[in-house]
Design a protein around this motif. Structure first.
Motif, PDB file in Angstrom:
ATOM      1  N   ALA A   1     -18.386   8.283   2.520  1.00 25.36           N
ATOM      2  CA  ALA A   1     -17.787   9.127   1.478  1.00 25.36           C
ATOM      3  C   ALA A   1     -16.273   9.008   1.507  1.00 25.36           C
ATOM      4  CB  ALA A   1     -18.207  10.581   1.661  1.00 25.36           C
ATOM      5  N   ARG A   2     -15.672   8.889   0.310  1.00 27.76           N
ATOM      6  CA  ARG A   2     -14.225   8.731   0.199  1.00 27.76           C
ATOM      7  C   ARG A   2     -13.733   9.466  -1.043  1.00 27.76           C
ATOM      8  NH1 ARG A   2     -13.220   3.150   2.975  1.00 27.76           N
ATOM      9  NH2 ARG A   2     -15.303   2.742   3.787  1.00 27.76           N
ATOM     10  N   ALA A   3     -12.521  10.016  -0.942  1.00 27.10           N
ATOM     11  CA  ALA A   3     -11.953  10.739  -2.074  1.00 27.10           C
ATOM     12  C   ALA A   3     -10.437  10.667  -2.006  1.00 27.10           C
ATOM     13  CB  ALA A   3     -12.420  12.197  -2.078  1.00 27.10           C
ATOM     14  N   ALA A   4      -9.800  11.047  -3.095  1.00 24.15           N
ATOM     15  CA  ALA A   4      -8.345  10.933  -3.185  1.00 24.15           C
ATOM     16  C   ALA A   4      -7.619  11.946  -2.310  1.00 24.15           C
ATOM     17  CB  ALA A   4      -7.901  11.076  -4.636  1.00 24.15           C
ATOM     18  N   ASP A   5      -8.295  13.037  -1.935  1.00 26.89           N
ATOM     19  CA  ASP A   5      -7.668  14.037  -1.066  1.00 26.89           C
ATOM     20  C   ASP A   5      -8.745  14.675  -0.194  1.00 26.89           C
ATOM     21  OD1 ASP A   5      -8.592  16.706  -2.419  1.00 26.89           O
ATOM     22  OD2 ASP A   5      -7.787  15.491  -4.054  1.00 26.89           O
ATOM     23  N   THR A   6      -8.298  15.338   0.867  1.00 24.29           N
ATOM     24  CA  THR A   6      -9.221  15.885   1.857  1.00 24.29           C
ATOM     25  C   THR A   6     -10.096  16.978   1.289  1.00 24.29           C
ATOM     26  OG1 THR A   6      -7.622  15.357   3.606  1.00 24.29           O
ATOM     27  CG2 THR A   6      -9.355  16.937   4.149  1.00 24.29           C
ATOM     28  N   ASP A   7      -9.549  17.819   0.434  1.00 28.00           N
ATOM     29  CA  ASP A   7     -10.319  18.915  -0.144  1.00 28.00           C
ATOM     30  C   ASP A   7     -11.468  18.379  -0.995  1.00 28.00           C
ATOM     31  OD1 ASP A   7     -10.703  21.798  -0.756  1.00 28.00           O
ATOM     32  OD2 ASP A   7     -10.167  21.184  -2.792  1.00 28.00           O
ATOM     33  N   THR A   8     -11.188  17.355  -1.806  1.00 31.13           N
ATOM     34  CA  THR A   8     -12.242  16.763  -2.635  1.00 31.13           C
ATOM     35  C   THR A   8     -13.305  16.099  -1.778  1.00 31.13           C
ATOM     36  OG1 THR A   8     -10.659  16.400  -4.436  1.00 31.13           O
ATOM     37  CG2 THR A   8     -12.707  15.141  -4.503  1.00 31.13           C
ATOM     38  N   LEU A   9     -12.884  15.445  -0.701  1.00 28.84           N
ATOM     39  CA  LEU A   9     -13.848  14.816   0.201  1.00 28.84           C
ATOM     40  C   LEU A   9     -14.789  15.859   0.788  1.00 28.84           C
ATOM     41  CD1 LEU A   9     -14.892  12.343   1.776  1.00 28.84           C
ATOM     42  CD2 LEU A   9     -13.154  12.841   3.518  1.00 28.84           C
TER      43      LEU A   9
ATOM     44  N   GLY B   1      -8.389  11.404   7.867  1.00 29.36           N
ATOM     45  CA  GLY B   1      -7.670  12.098   6.813  1.00 29.36           C
ATOM     46  C   GLY B   1      -6.850  11.149   5.960  1.00 29.36           C
ATOM     47  N   GLU B   2      -6.245  11.694   4.939  1.00 29.02           N
ATOM     48  CA  GLU B   2      -5.401  10.887   4.056  1.00 29.02           C
ATOM     49  C   GLU B   2      -4.216  10.317   4.837  1.00 29.02           C
ATOM     50  OE1 GLU B   2      -3.040  11.222  -0.235  1.00 29.02           O
ATOM     51  OE2 GLU B   2      -3.895  13.007   0.712  1.00 29.02           O
ATOM     52  N   VAL B   3      -3.909   9.071   4.566  1.00 27.93           N
ATOM     53  CA  VAL B   3      -2.786   8.391   5.217  1.00 27.93           C
ATOM     54  C   VAL B   3      -1.782   7.992   4.148  1.00 27.93           C
ATOM     55  CG1 VAL B   3      -2.049   6.366   6.529  1.00 27.93           C
ATOM     56  CG2 VAL B   3      -4.203   7.517   7.106  1.00 27.93           C
ATOM     57  N   GLY B   4      -0.547   8.409   4.326  1.00 26.55           N
ATOM     58  CA  GLY B   4       0.512   7.991   3.420  1.00 26.55           C
ATOM     59  C   GLY B   4       1.449   7.012   4.112  1.00 26.55           C
ATOM     60  N   PHE B   5       1.667   5.862   3.492  1.00 24.69           N
ATOM     61  CA  PHE B   5       2.623   4.896   4.033  1.00 24.69           C
ATOM     62  C   PHE B   5       3.981   5.187   3.395  1.00 24.69           C
ATOM     63  CE2 PHE B   5      -1.454   2.524   4.203  1.00 24.69           C
ATOM     64  CZ  PHE B   5      -1.533   2.384   5.582  1.00 24.69           C
ATOM     65  N   ASN B   6       4.681   6.137   3.964  1.00 24.82           N
ATOM     66  CA  ASN B   6       5.938   6.586   3.370  1.00 24.82           C
ATOM     67  C   ASN B   6       7.112   6.526   4.331  1.00 24.82           C
ATOM     68  OD1 ASN B   6       5.128   8.697   5.013  1.00 24.82           O
ATOM     69  ND2 ASN B   6       4.412   9.946   3.296  1.00 24.82           N
ATOM     70  N   GLY B   7       6.975   5.720   5.387  1.00 25.92           N
ATOM     71  CA  GLY B   7       8.067   5.576   6.337  1.00 25.92           C
ATOM     72  C   GLY B   7       9.048   4.497   5.925  1.00 25.92           C
ATOM     73  N   ASP B   8      10.009   4.229   6.789  1.00 27.37           N
ATOM     74  CA  ASP B   8      11.062   3.253   6.481  1.00 27.37           C
ATOM     75  C   ASP B   8      10.494   1.850   6.274  1.00 27.37           C
ATOM     76  OD1 ASP B   8      12.944   5.233   6.679  1.00 27.37           O
ATOM     77  OD2 ASP B   8      13.473   4.782   8.759  1.00 27.37           O
TER      78      ASP B   8
ATOM     79  N   ALA C   1       0.827  -1.207   0.000  1.00 32.94           N
ATOM     80  CA  ALA C   1       0.000   0.000   0.000  1.00 32.94           C
ATOM     81  C   ALA C   1       0.857   1.251   0.000  1.00 32.94           C
ATOM     82  CB  ALA C   1      -0.913   0.011   1.216  1.00 32.94           C
ATOM     83  N   SER C   2       0.449   2.239  -0.803  1.00 33.67           N
ATOM     84  CA  SER C   2       1.124   3.538  -0.802  1.00 33.67           C
ATOM     85  C   SER C   2       0.389   4.543   0.071  1.00 33.67           C
ATOM     86  CB  SER C   2       1.230   4.076  -2.229  1.00 33.67           C
ATOM     87  OG  SER C   2      -0.064   4.256  -2.801  1.00 33.67           O
ATOM     88  N   SER C   3      -0.946   4.436   0.107  1.00 28.20           N
ATOM     89  CA  SER C   3      -1.741   5.414   0.851  1.00 28.20           C
ATOM     90  C   SER C   3      -3.166   4.904   1.018  1.00 28.20           C
ATOM     91  CB  SER C   3      -1.760   6.759   0.112  1.00 28.20           C
ATOM     92  OG  SER C   3      -2.355   6.608  -1.170  1.00 28.20           O
ATOM     93  N   ILE C   4      -3.899   5.573   1.917  1.00 29.47           N
ATOM     94  CA  ILE C   4      -5.332   5.337   2.112  1.00 29.47           C
ATOM     95  C   ILE C   4      -6.057   6.646   1.872  1.00 29.47           C
ATOM     96  CG2 ILE C   4      -7.132   4.721   3.762  1.00 29.47           C
ATOM     97  CD1 ILE C   4      -5.158   2.965   5.213  1.00 29.47           C
TER      98      ILE C   4
ATOM     99  N   GLY D   1     -15.024  12.517  -9.010  1.00 29.39           N
ATOM    100  CA  GLY D   1     -14.089  11.403  -9.117  1.00 29.39           C
ATOM    101  C   GLY D   1     -13.844  10.737  -7.781  1.00 29.39           C
ATOM    102  N   ALA D   2     -14.895  10.631  -6.994  1.00 25.14           N
ATOM    103  CA  ALA D   2     -14.800  10.107  -5.629  1.00 25.14           C
ATOM    104  C   ALA D   2     -15.758   8.931  -5.478  1.00 25.14           C
ATOM    105  CB  ALA D   2     -15.120  11.219  -4.629  1.00 25.14           C
TER     106      ALA D   2
END
Length: 401
Positions: free
Chosen positions: A284-292, A323-330, A206-209, A256-257
């Motif tokens: 409700a779900r969207a690719a970013d918080t503003d769109t949501l 909010g949006e979650v990014g899995f970008n850690g080590d 996964a890259s993000s939620i 697009g949500a």
């Protein structure tokens, strides 16, 4: 690990909670069925000489090594389900975690850090309405006082349900000391879509939620006789609700949500009576918080407009918001590099998303050929699940050294 070995452990859990002719599951938190699932987990953990504990929020932990040790490596998921849900959503991560412990030992791995398999409670929110409740309480993302005010559809309080299971609901709340001892969390989960199937890949990372929320729309009108009330004289909340459902579909496509109304409650719920009130729950779900936010605002606006037209009233409450979650850690970067697997986002919420704000976290997905989830047709082959166990074992072996 062979597919037969995965199937053996999977088969010891899979009959629990299966209902009806469709093969769906009803495993709601703190019900008798859920307690059987929890007992299954405890027995399997003890069979592996793991130390089992229940935290203050009802989450189950099975430890290989000292639970009070620092930098623990944790894997796991949940055992509860949506109504008539699929078999793999949640339990796949728990079963895979136990089997990964077996495989680490068979490989001769001697962990320098504690390893745990966790079962988070009320992940789906199917009984008490708040998804990922166990992990939210653990991390302080949900007010324990509010949790004590949660009731299911039958009027049972969360506190009473937990109390009947032998837990003290007055202990609900954040557990910063436990969080501080976790060095990494990896959740393995069935894919809730068909991206991996299209890529011909058994495993993904996964890259993000996507950001997502649950919203309650309460419509109030005037109850009356279905046969004697003229159409022009009606104030029907069901009509407002129906137009809101259509508005949600239009708004989601426009932005697009994703927007779903999958639950309603109507009173008096009689065939020959115009409803007096109706409630609908929007996911409700969207690719970013503003769109949501724009999506939800648009749906709320259309509901209010239609209510004025129908002579009804509508009130909207946010029941949960992530909010949006990014899995970008080590840990996530290591997973992407070491496992040589596709990296993809997801629109589904997970306990990993809650923990990601506090703990270095990664998510692995196992291919779902059907692409269906939260329904009985959800699927994964034993062979792919066995690959998932091996990949999870590979990652845990790196993390625990």
């Amino acid at each position: 690990m062979g597919a037969e070995r995965f199937a053996a452990l999977w088969g010891s859990l899979s009959p629990v909670g299966r209902v009806g002719d469709d093969g769906g599951y009803v495993r709601h938190s703190w019900t008798d069925t859920d307690l059987v699932c929890r007992e299954w987990f405890v027995e399997e953990a003890l069979d592996r000489d793991l130390e089992v504990e229940i935290d203050r929020n009802g989450n189950l932990w099975a430890w290989w090594g000292e639970p009070e040790g620092e930098g623990a490596v944790v894997t796991g998921s949940h055992l509860d389900s949506v109504p008539h849900g699929g078999a793999y959503d949640g339990p796949l991560g728990v079963v895979s975690g136990l089997l990964a412990i077996d495989r680490l030992r068979e490989r001769g791995v001697t962990p320098s850090r504690p390893i745990a398999v966790v079962v988070f409670t009320e992940e789906e929110g199917a009984r008490f309405g708040v998804p990922c409740l166990g992990s939210r309480l653990l991390t302080g993302a949900y007010d324990p006082a509010q949790a004590l005010r949660l009731r299911d559809r039958d009027g049972t309080w969360l506190a009473d349900a937990m109390g009947r299971a032998g837990l003290d609901p007055d202990r609900l709340g954040p557990d910063p000391e436990r969080l501080a001892r976790i060095g990494a969390f990896v959740e393995l989960h069935v894919e809730q879509g068909r991206a991996l199937d299209h890529l011909d890949a058994p495993i993904g990372v996964a890259s993000s939620i996507w950001p997502h929320g649950r919203y309650r729309f309460d419509f109030t009108g005037e109850g009356n006789h279905a046969g004697t009330t003229r159409m022009a004289d009606r104030h029907d909340p069901m009509l407002t609700l129906a137009h809101t459902v259509v508005a949600a579909d239009v708004a989601a496509r426009t932005h697009g949500a994703h927007a779903t109304v999958g639950r309603v409650d109507v009173a008096p719920n009689a065939t020959n009576a115009i409803a007096a009130r109706a409630s609908a729950w929007l996911d409700a779900r969207a690719a970013d918080t503003d769109t949501l936010q724009k999506l939800v605002d648009s749906i709320r606006q259309r509901a209010e407009e239609r209510a004025r037209h129908d002579g009804t009233r509508v009130a909207v409450a946010t029941e949960s918001l992530t909010g949006e979650v990014g899995f970008n850690g080590d840990v996530s970067r290591l997973a992407a590099l070491e496992l040589n697997a596709p990296v993809l986002p997801t629109g589904a919420g997970h306990d990993a998303g809650v923990l990601a704000g506090h703990v270095d976290t990664a998510m692995l997905f196992v291919r779902n050929p059907s692409g269906i989830s939260h329904a009985p047709q959800e699927s994964a082959s034993d062979a792919d699940c066995a690959v998932g166990v091996e990949k999870l074992t590979d990652l845990l072996a790196r993390l625990c050294q």
